[in-house]
Scaffold this active site. Structure first.
Site, PDB file in Angstrom:
ATOM      1  CG  ASN A  57      -2.855  -4.397  -6.992  1.00 45.20           C
ATOM      2  OD1 ASN A  57      -2.361  -4.522  -8.099  1.00 45.20           O
ATOM      3  ND2 ASN A  57      -3.229  -3.229  -6.506  1.00 45.20           N
ATOM      4  CG  ASP A  58      -5.713  -8.232  -2.656  1.00 43.90           C
ATOM      5  OD1 ASP A  58      -4.744  -8.563  -1.954  1.00 43.90           O
ATOM      6  OD2 ASP A  58      -6.410  -7.230  -2.432  1.00 43.90           O
ATOM      7  CG  HIS A  71      -2.248  -0.733   0.417  1.00 45.19           C
ATOM      8  ND1 HIS A  71      -2.321  -2.097   0.399  1.00 45.19           N
ATOM      9  CD2 HIS A  71      -3.213  -0.255  -0.371  1.00 45.19           C
ATOM     10  CE1 HIS A  71      -3.351  -2.428  -0.348  1.00 45.19           C
ATOM     11  NE2 HIS A  71      -3.912  -1.335  -0.831  1.00 45.19           N
ATOM     12  CD  GLU A 117      -9.861  -7.350  -4.039  1.00 42.78           C
ATOM     13  OE1 GLU A 117      -8.798  -6.820  -4.357  1.00 42.78           O
ATOM     14  OE2 GLU A 117     -10.666  -6.829  -3.247  1.00 42.78           O
ATOM     15  CB  CYS A 128      -9.265  -1.138 -10.393  1.00 45.08           C
ATOM     16  SG  CYS A 128      -9.836  -2.308  -9.151  1.00 45.08           S
ATOM     17  NE  ARG A 158      -1.344  -5.882  -2.361  1.00 51.48           N
ATOM     18  CZ  ARG A 158      -2.518  -5.278  -2.577  1.00 51.48           C
ATOM     19  NH1 ARG A 158      -3.634  -5.996  -2.653  1.00 51.48           N
ATOM     20  NH2 ARG A 158      -2.586  -3.996  -2.748  1.00 51.48           N
ATOM     21  NE  ARG A 205     -11.112  -0.965  -2.049  1.00 49.46           N
ATOM     22  CZ  ARG A 205      -9.842  -1.301  -2.230  1.00 49.46           C
ATOM     23  NH1 ARG A 205      -9.524  -2.232  -3.119  1.00 49.46           N
ATOM     24  NH2 ARG A 205      -8.886  -0.699  -1.567  1.00 49.46           N
ATOM     25  NE  ARG A 223      -6.142   0.702  -3.573  1.00 45.41           N
ATOM     26  CZ  ARG A 223      -5.508   0.830  -4.744  1.00 45.41           C
ATOM     27  NH1 ARG A 223      -5.270   2.012  -5.249  1.00 45.41           N
ATOM     28  NH2 ARG A 223      -5.110  -0.257  -5.393  1.00 45.41           N
TER      29      ARG A 223
HETATM   30  C1  PEP Z   1      -6.365  -5.016  -5.982  1.00 38.89           C
HETATM   31  O1  PEP Z   1      -6.276  -5.876  -5.105  1.00 38.89           O
HETATM   32  O2  PEP Z   1      -5.980  -5.188  -7.155  1.00 38.89           O
HETATM   33  C2  PEP Z   1      -6.889  -3.694  -5.663  1.00 38.89           C
HETATM   34  C3  PEP Z   1      -7.088  -2.803  -6.613  1.00 38.89           C
HETATM   35  O3  PEP Z   1      -7.155  -3.428  -4.360  1.00 38.89           O
HETATM   36  P1  PEP Z   1      -6.023  -3.023  -3.291  1.00 38.89           P
HETATM   37  O4  PEP Z   1      -4.749  -2.800  -4.053  1.00 38.89           O
HETATM   38  O5  PEP Z   1      -6.522  -1.803  -2.614  1.00 38.89           O
HETATM   39  O6  PEP Z   1      -5.991  -4.220  -2.423  1.00 38.89           O
HETATM   40 MG    MG Z   2      -7.315  -5.622  -3.228  1.00 36.80          MG
END
Ligand code: PEP
Ligand code: MG
Length: 579
Positions: A456-457, A191, A433, A504, A467, A334, A298
């Site tokens: 990402n997840d 993050h 995700e 996203c 990650r 979200r 977010r």
């Molecule tokens: C993701 O997981 O791809 C996402 C966009 O959410 P975050 O990065 O906030 O977990």
């Molecule tokens: Mg995520």
């Protein structure tokens, strides 16, 4: 001059003095003291040594009684350093002869030792630098204590060098003068990485020992594009990088001209480019960069900036600010995605063994239903004022989606009873995700109005790679054939079901994947505002037919290496400067 290589997390070049925050956040308040303060600094040094020695003795005794004398011997080295007059004398000399403050003299002297250990050939001796760092911390704790708020107090532009940043530190970065970030830990989609990228701050992470290699005030060149940190650069390197920084600035100006041009391929296929934001003020930046709306807001950062939970009014005020800034364009809000690496103070005090598999995100909300409804009411109220959509993160089953929708229904009832306007048919979407959601995408889409793929997840759960863990960062890749196949599966099913589908995750803003994603049929991308011009440029340089061909070929490979080499080559052919 010393060069360190890490993970290139946020592109760009910054050249500034370093501000070193170590894992426990000690910042040396002053480097030099006036001559009449020297006796007091020497006295403070003696006290710090005494207090550290007392801590150490207590620790040794406790360890000896619990684990035995042999194990307690691990502190012998620390004991030796603290009782050896040689090191104490060296520090005292730095105070007396160079007018250093006691804290600064401790840091400088012990950092020199750390560097010496780090350069040793023998692995065991090399690891001793950690012990010296421990001793440094122990002394500093007695000399300056922990301040915590120091990032916010940063007055001059600087490159922050840290072990890691806490979520609340990264949430507050926007208010600081930080111009670059170098971290021991962290990965591409951690993050902190997302925040610095959204702010356009160059960053390199996963550097392992950068906090020990840099001292406060050292000149540092941070190359976030190549993933390099150059400490105390020589004149030649400095001149080269000043020229590079100017070149980057000129290229950025060129991209600005793309802002008002559509993201359309040469054969007429229109792609929608949205932005991801964490803070309301970024809505304005998004529009300036050419975003057609907000694809991912977010909201948890609202939560992480303060200890107390945000009130309904605070949520609502933030959402209104975004809606007003985007002037009628869509805003996908979200719901809270707390937990794992975005934890509250309370969660920090009570850590989980496997936080990414724990009580995070929608699971946390469904167990804290009252605060969840506070947010849902605020989103609903905002829906009366703009094109607002609500999206639930980390959905892994139909039941979870149904429960979340039930909570939304309750929030609607609350507002109805109070006579407060909202949009009853607000579009309700989910983030895809988890492998479970991706596999069950058809069933989920029957009950969701839209989907957004959170790579990402999704990647971390599909590949079983944390990650944010620098030790496994090379295993974390969107190029893995199983990820590509899963993405095609999701996008195809969404098209068949005629459900709007966006992506996203950070992948949406990485030039190397643009052709592939357009090629599998993705029509909506949501990314950090700063990435939009580059991605638009690639879209405008290709055709839908060519992208489809590239995607088909990419899907034919068996290893991630082949995939990334191929996608890189294809991207280079149409937009060489993007890579
Ligand atoms: C993701 O997981 O791809 C996402 C966009 O959410 P975050 O990065 O906030 O977990
Ligand atoms: Mg995520």
């Amino acid at each position: 001059m010393e060069i360190k290589r890490g993970i290139a997390v946020s592109p760009g070049v910054a050249i500034f003095p370093a501000l070193v925050l170590d894992a426990e956040d000690y910042r040396i308040p002053v480097k030099n003291v006036p001559p009449d303060r020297i006796p007091a600094e020497l006295q403070a040094l003696d006290k710090a040594f005494e207090a550290s020695l007392a801590d150490l003795n207590a620790l040794r005794e406790a360890t000896a009684s619990q684990l035995g004398r042999d194990i307690a011997a691990i502190f012998d080295f620390h004991y030796g350093v603290l009782t050896q007059n040689h090191i104490r004398d060296q520090i005292a000399n730095a105070i007396a002869q160079r007018n250093y403050s006691a804290a600064y003299a401790v840091r400088e002297t012990l950092r020199t030792y750390q560097r010496r250990f780090m350069n040793m050939k023998d692995q065991l001796l090399r690891e001793r630098y950690r012990d010296v760092r421990d001793i440094e911390r122990r002394l500093l704790r007695h000399l300056v204590g922990s301040t915590g708020a120091e990032l916010a107090e940063l007055k001059e532009p600087a490159i922050v060098v840290a072990h890691d940043l806490t979520p609340s530190q990264s949430a507050n970065l926007a208010q600081t003068q930080i111009r670059g970030l170098a971290m021991d830990g962290g990965g591409l989609t951690s993050h902190t990485a997302i925040v610095v990228r959204s702010m356009g701050i160059p960053a390199v992470m996963g550097l392992n020992d950068i906090t020990a290699a840099v001292s406060n005030g050292d000149t540092v060149i941070l190359d976030g594009t190549k993933g390099l940190v150059i400490i105390r650069p020589d004149h030649e390197t400095l001149a080269e990088y000043h020229a590079e920084a100017q070149r980057i600035q000129a290229a950025a100006i060129e991209l600005v001209e793309l802002r008002d041009k559509p993201a359309v391929t040469q054969d007429g296929l229109a792609i929608t480019l949205l932005s991801n934001i964490e803070f309301p003020y970024e809505a304005q930046t998004s529009i300036e960069k050419g975003a057609e709306g907000i694809g991912l807001y977010r909201t948890e950062f609202l939560y992480l900036r303060q200890e107390a939970e945000p009130t309904e009014e605070e949520h609502y005020a933030a959402y209104r600010q975004v809606i007003q800034a985007v002037g009628g364009r869509p805003v996908t809000i979200r719901t809270l995605d707390l937990g794992a690496d975005k934890y509250t103070q309370a969660q920090a005090r009570d850590p989980e063994r496997n936080p990414f598999l724990g009580l995070r995100s929608i699971r946390f909300c469904l167990q804290n239903i009252d605060s969840f409804k506070v947010q849902l009411r605020a989103i609903l109220r905002a829906s009366a004022e703009g094109d607002v959509r609500v999206m639930f993160p980390l959905i892994s089953s139909l039941m979870e989606l149904r429960q979340a929708k039930m909570a939304l229904g309750d929030a609607m009832e609350d507002l109805e009873e109070a006579g407060i306007p909202f949009r009853r048919d607000i579009p309700v979407g989910i983030m895809v995700e988890t492998p479970a959601a991706a596999t069950q995408i058809r069933e989920l889409m029957r009950e969701a109005d839209f989907i957004s793929i959170g790579t990402n997840d999704l990647i971390q759960y599909m590949l079983a790679v944390d990650r944010g863990n620098e030790r496994v960062a090379t295993l974390y890749t969107a190029s893995h054939p199983s990820v590509l196949q899963m993405l095609r599966h999701i996008v195809r099913n969404a098209a068949q079901a005629e459900r709007p589908c966006s992506l996203c995750g950070e992948m949406a803003g990485e030039p190397v994947y643009t052709l592939f994603l357009v090629g599998i049929g993705l029509r909506v991308f949501s990314m950090a505002p700063g990435d939009i011009p580059e991605i638009k440029k690639i879209i405008r340089s290709t055709t839908a037919a060519h992208a489809a061909k590239v995607a088909r070929r990419a899907l034919s490979f068996e290893t991630d290496r082949q995939v990334s080499n191929y996608l890189r080559d294809e991207t280079r052919k149409i937009a060489p400067e993007s890579l």
